[in-house]
Write a protein that holds these residues in place. Sequence first.
Motif, short mmCIF file in Angstrom:
data_model
loop_
_atom_site.label_atom_id
_atom_site.label_comp_id
_atom_site.label_asym_id
_atom_site.label_seq_id
_atom_site.Cartn_x
_atom_site.Cartn_y
_atom_site.Cartn_z
N GLY A 87 0.78 -1.20 -0.14
CA GLY A 87 0.10 -0.05 -0.01
C GLY A 87 0.96 1.23 0.11
O GLY A 87 1.88 1.34 -0.38
N SER A 88 0.03 2.36 0.50
CA SER A 88 0.79 3.59 0.28
C SER A 88 1.93 3.77 1.64
O SER A 88 1.66 4.25 2.50
N GLN A 89 2.91 2.91 1.31
CA GLN A 89 4.11 3.08 2.63
C GLN A 89 5.32 3.29 1.99
O GLN A 89 6.28 3.08 2.65
N LYS B 198 5.46 6.58 10.54
CA LYS B 198 5.60 6.65 9.18
C LYS B 198 4.57 7.58 8.61
O LYS B 198 3.34 7.65 9.07
N VAL B 199 5.50 8.40 7.80
CA VAL B 199 4.60 9.60 7.38
C VAL B 199 3.79 9.15 5.95
O VAL B 199 4.29 8.39 5.22
N VAL B 200 2.42 9.11 6.17
CA VAL B 200 1.53 8.75 5.19
C VAL B 200 0.85 9.90 4.94
O VAL B 200 -0.37 10.25 5.53
N PRO B 201 0.77 10.87 4.08
CA PRO B 201 0.24 12.13 3.98
C PRO B 201 -1.34 12.03 3.44
O PRO B 201 -2.19 12.79 3.98
N GLN C 138 -5.23 6.67 2.75
CA GLN C 138 -4.53 5.82 2.78
C GLN C 138 -3.77 5.31 3.99
O GLN C 138 -3.49 4.16 4.32
N ASP D 298 -0.88 -3.09 8.31
CA ASP D 298 0.49 -2.72 7.67
C ASP D 298 1.03 -1.80 9.08
O ASP D 298 1.93 -1.46 9.23
N LEU E 274 -3.80 1.30 5.16
CA LEU E 274 -2.75 0.55 5.81
C LEU E 274 -3.18 0.13 7.41
O LEU E 274 -2.73 -1.03 7.42
N SER F 102 3.06 8.03 -0.52
CA SER F 102 3.76 8.38 0.46
C SER F 102 5.06 8.23 0.17
O SER F 102 6.01 7.71 0.75
#
Lengths: 297, 337, 562, 342
Positions: B166-168, C278-281, C285, C294, C289, B286
């Motif tokens: 995913g968006s990681q 964890k930076v997830v802007p 999303q 995750d 996660l 990200s």
Amino acid sequence: MSATAAQPEATYALRPPFSERWRQGMRALRANPTAVVGLVIVVALVLIAIFAPVIAPYDPQKLDMEVVSQPPSSAHWFGTDQFGRDVLSLVIWGARLDLFIALSAVILSMVVGTVIGAVSAYAGGMTDEITMRTMDILQAFPRFIFAMGIAFAIGPGIGTVVIATSVLNIPGYARLMRSVMLPARKSQYAAAATSVGGSHTNVLFRHLVPNCLVPIFVNSTLQFGWAILEAAGLSFIGLGVESSAAEWGALIQLGFQDFNAGHWWIYTFPGLAIAVAVLGFNLLGDGLQDMLDPRRQ
Amino acid sequence: MRMLRYILRRLLFLVPVVLGSIFIAFLLTRVVPGNPIERVAGPYASEERVLEMKAEANLDKPIPQQFLIYVNDLLHGDMGMSYTTAQPVGKDLKERFPASFELVMFAIGLAIVLAIPLGVVSAVKRGSWIDHVARVIAVAGVSAPIFWIAMVLLSIFYGKLGWLPGSQGRLPIIMSPPPHVTGMYTIDALLAGDPVTFKEALRALILPVLTLALVSMAPIARMTRATMIDALDSDYVRTATSLGIPRRTVVMKHAFKNAIIPVLTLIAGVIGYAIGGEVLIELIFSWPGLGLYSYNAIMSADFPAVQGFIILATCLYILIYLIVDVITALLDPRVEY
Amino acid sequence: MSVKQLSDDLNARRISRRRFWQGAAALGLTATGISVLERGALAAPVQFWSVNRQDDREHTLIVAVSENIDTFDPGFTVGSKTAQTAIQNTFDQLTQYEIVDLVAPDGTPYKGVNTLNILPMLAESWTQDGDKLVFTMRDGATFSNGDPIDANTMVEAYKRIYETNAVSTFLLSMGGAVTGADAFSAPDAKTFVIQMSKPNSLVAQNNTMHNTSALNPNQIKEVATEADPWGLEFFKANLGMGNGPYMLESYKPDDALVMVANPNYYGEQPFFTKVILKVVPDASQRVQLLLNGDVDMATQIPKQEYETLAASDEITALSIPSNLVAMLEMNTTLAPFDKKEIRQAVAYAVPYQAIIDQVFNGQATEAKSLVPSGMPTSDFSTNMYTTDPAKAKELLAAGGYDGTPVKLSFNAGIPEWERIAILVQAALKEVGMEVELEKLPYATFNELEQGRKLQMWTDEWISWVNDPYYHLSWLAASTSPTNYPSFANERVDEIIAEFTLSDPSPEKDAASKEAQAIIIEECPYVFLCQPNWLFYMRSDIDNYVYYNDELPRYYHFTRKSS
Amino acid sequence: MAEKMTAAPLLRVENLQTSFFTRRGVAKVLDGFDLELRRGEILGLVGESGSGKSVTGYSIIGLLKHPGKIVGGEIRFYGSKGDQQGIDLVTLPAKQMAEVRGKEIAMIFQNPRSCLDPLMSVGDQIMEVLKYRRGMSKSEARAECIRLLKTVHIPEPERRMNAYPHQLSGGMAQRVMIAMAISCAPTLLIADEPTTGLDVTTEHQILELLREMRDVTGAGIILITHDLNMAAEVCDRITVMYAGNTAETAPVETFFSAPRHPYTLGLLASRPRLGEEGDIPTIPGNVPDLIQRPTGCPFHPRCRWATEICAAQEPEPRVIGEGHVVACHHTEVVARDVIAAD
């Protein structure tokens, strides 16, 4: 220049008048199914935009807390959004706003760009050099970031989106205009016109410009698609039009807020609208480019 | 040697362009209403502190003087301090660059691999249904908004199917990056002989690369088709055909080689566009690259960061063009250098 | 050469271990400090070979956060939650709140804090002796490199806050409670004293927050320059050496901030030996996660995600009443909102229930006063505003509204504001007020809000200190830097001045209610609702403690064994 | 000359019909065109632009481009082996046609510089042909390439081999083209306006070279040109085309001494002559629209001898002398008028 013997060698002076080429183009259109698909889409969009108030089943700005986030049904073909607005109506009105934005952006960049290009080509020398280097610089700018920067600087709104999406198209038009103008300037048109005593401005705008417009027109068709996409992109990051406006990008952005809730209809239909519209303009522009280019007939 | 002189001459020629871009980047940040200091200082800072900070950032001086100071700093390799990361902008950009570069290179590579055959087939089978289908495929990718494609791809391949990360960002969250050599994780992992990291880095790249490749394909395919048609209609292809050279050789050796040269220039443009244009992709995935950096910088009115990014992007764009020019010069004997 | 540089060098293998030891000794580090540093420094490069990495997943907590660090300087963090969280988890304060068991309205038990019972933390014990706060320092408390912490350390640290005019100064000196750097003293190494201008309960509460975290004086000296004697530049970009349960391992903007357990911590070692922010802007999303497992937790989740997350078996979604108030604010100095009637008309037009239902998914309660319901003396009784379009029209007419469209601005970063704005726009249109929505990037929004340039806007406020006077001081005192509507009322100012630092008394409570009534009547703020604090984590994570500064303390958390 | 006239035929084009299917309609560019070429003969194919000369060339070598298509007639080619039956190039499968191209029939074009691949050295281009068409190894090809370049009188062939087309003059490029064309010793060479864009001296040299090549290889050459002076210089016979039909065919001497078709007369009158001043008379009117062809004789709208029959009926080619064929209803009247005028 590859001239096959089957066709008489085309020289600039011998090119048929615009109307004849246009008729040929229209004939060619029929032989080019992808372009026809594009044309049909574009015409349909324009009709939808014009007749939005008639076609749209609901008032797109009418909030209705009774029917919030409803999936597609017979009452609401595209469902409703988080505010109970009818998504179909929003998408229909969106055609109006998005086409307006794209049209304004294209016209703005076209007018500014062609004037710059024409003047630059006509003036030549240092003016030309400086103008074209400036265009180089603008073209080297990261496009979307530049649009974001402009949008950030002048604040949100429709005008902002128009300006932000048009500025970086200017060099393209200027360059195109200049490339068409340079040979044209040396051709009979200009010579004939100046010899009968036309002033420079007159020559420039009355004779040269109309003969350069076809490629520019074709380019604009392609730019339409870009303008719609860029406007949507700006809306997505919140630098676009007013949130409550019926604009496709803004609708997608609102729809994405409910992405995980599974309300797919809120973002899918405006997304498809954009995809279809851009596809239409691209196919049409692509086809026109083929048809109006004498070498690819 | 001659080539070197050619490159130097071209570089010299580019100096005014770079200067101009510095100026416009500078100007762009100065027309922003207000200034970042007040925001950085916050509502609680005393007025003296704000003034002090403005003075430190030279924002209290007239704009022409600010520009001179900026250019002077630039010449000394100093792009200023970012207000958002509290780090030197140059260091920030250096850290972000490999992430974006890796993404863009894979994406453009994929776009080229897909688009050029599409364009060639389109041109060779001009007017047939294959041509029409190929053209629609090429154009379709660029038609949907990039963020829409990204979100939908993520929800399918990560959310629903769970096949891809995913968006990681560039690696699974608990993995640490391979030892830094190039900054590109796939390459660094290979250099370190770490297949697991390589695989994961590659997996993380798939969706963002696919998204970016989709939007980069259309112009390449369109241009390939056009130049290929021109080449196929050209006199030299007719000559080769009239001499009975096999069709394959005519198409691939004569037509294709000639057709690809203008496409190279276009690809340079597409790369340039991608480096500044994958903002939305980096945002959604990200991805800690230049796009996300510039996005944050603009959204927080971080002048030095925005300026630094624009100047870097412009220079990259110019550099890519220069590289393409050099390649063209090597491929095309007509180019004088 | 700095410690950081040294460890970086070792990290990058630019120097050998031998050189590292020499350098470390030269820097005057103790053996423990060196070994800690070395372990930390070596951790990263060694790790990449350990393909397993799943091994420590059990004891690794992964949190999806939305933003980067704006500043690491504890004295200056007011923006980035990531920065505040990192500081809170790497620094202990002198005191802390008592943790108590509570029950959410939906019946879910949870842990929260009792703000009235302040317990020692870095201090071994503390007392309030009239206008003095006296802290007895703990034996054996050290910074993560082993440097001891005593009363003199605290004096230096507090002095830095005052000398640098840090944001924390504002907190500590509220109401003139602590006037200058000389208020902090250490009669002996074990005793730290804060001298207040008069006896009050506010300073002790303010003092429990991360903004008063003490930096290591040795490190300050190391990084200080002549122009910057307090190391402002350094501590902006680098997290100071902490004394809390965690220490910073690495930070890469837009990527991740990693903390590991501090082996030199005087207290218990936390369950999670490693915490990755964890930076997830993109907000949706972060949710994805979390749903996919995750990440163990995700922060800054838009309210509309509640339903989805609460419905998942794998997610624990806590909905906890909070003191946060969502407000529609109007600039009382700009037309047409310079007229009380117009402001009141807006209060009558707002669709309160729709906002609670549609924007906050029902996870909010009504708000009817500036002082929220969970705060002492909160009084909703004088609030007569309900959604009443007829009344709103009447008041618009009475206020002489001329039909000029108004601008409603909001911060683009927060989707709730956008939704509220759209609802308010439609509601105001109904009563005859044309509203243009102005969605602003947060930088622009903040700047315009602070510059008092907005006409009408949405914002929220939560007071970290559960005290009505603290709250009123920020929002209603005419001199407050955060009184963005520029509300000015002599009586309210008078009440705040008189009672903020006073001892509890019936008059104090009555005065608070009086001030609330005036603010309701004057209506610079329309109180939209009190959104619940929503917290999401994977179901196998346990022991969340809700603090009213909303910052999670990761050392409380554990993972249920499966 | 005479024995060449009786030599075996190399190519016989009969009633060739080539149409272009344009969006505007079907253009019958060749409409029952006949032509005969003998071995070792140079035939001039002349006419105005758009008369179908080049299309004839492309039809023969099978290089018609979309939307052009042969819709009828026969192109019988008797090949190098002197096959009595010959092969019909119209019906020949594409694969075999590709075999014929280059080996049996070669073509050279106008604008020689653009006819060479700009990215390849001329040596490589010639060697490529040798490799594919004659199966030569690299070293063989190199030697042969040098020989060929010498044959077409290119000085310093070893050095010139490495030159790129843009580095060559037009004349040099045309020599290279000729070298490529003769590299497989074709029996038929079609030269389509080979001297367009070349200066007079070079033009002369190229024509000389063509003649030399004919002498050396014994190939038949069709020289397509609009320039009668050029045809006069090099050709054995001349065929005049008008609107896709054969107007007149005659041995070169007869052609200039006793032309009998009105169109030929017009062409001859309008050709520029050295040392003559004043207005050159032009043929009035334009080349007809090939989509809406005039009925009867296509030339009748422009012909001053035209009568009713010309508009009603297409004239059949008639033999009026030794190898002299004319397609005109009024050959006798024209002959009388011409002789009278002389």
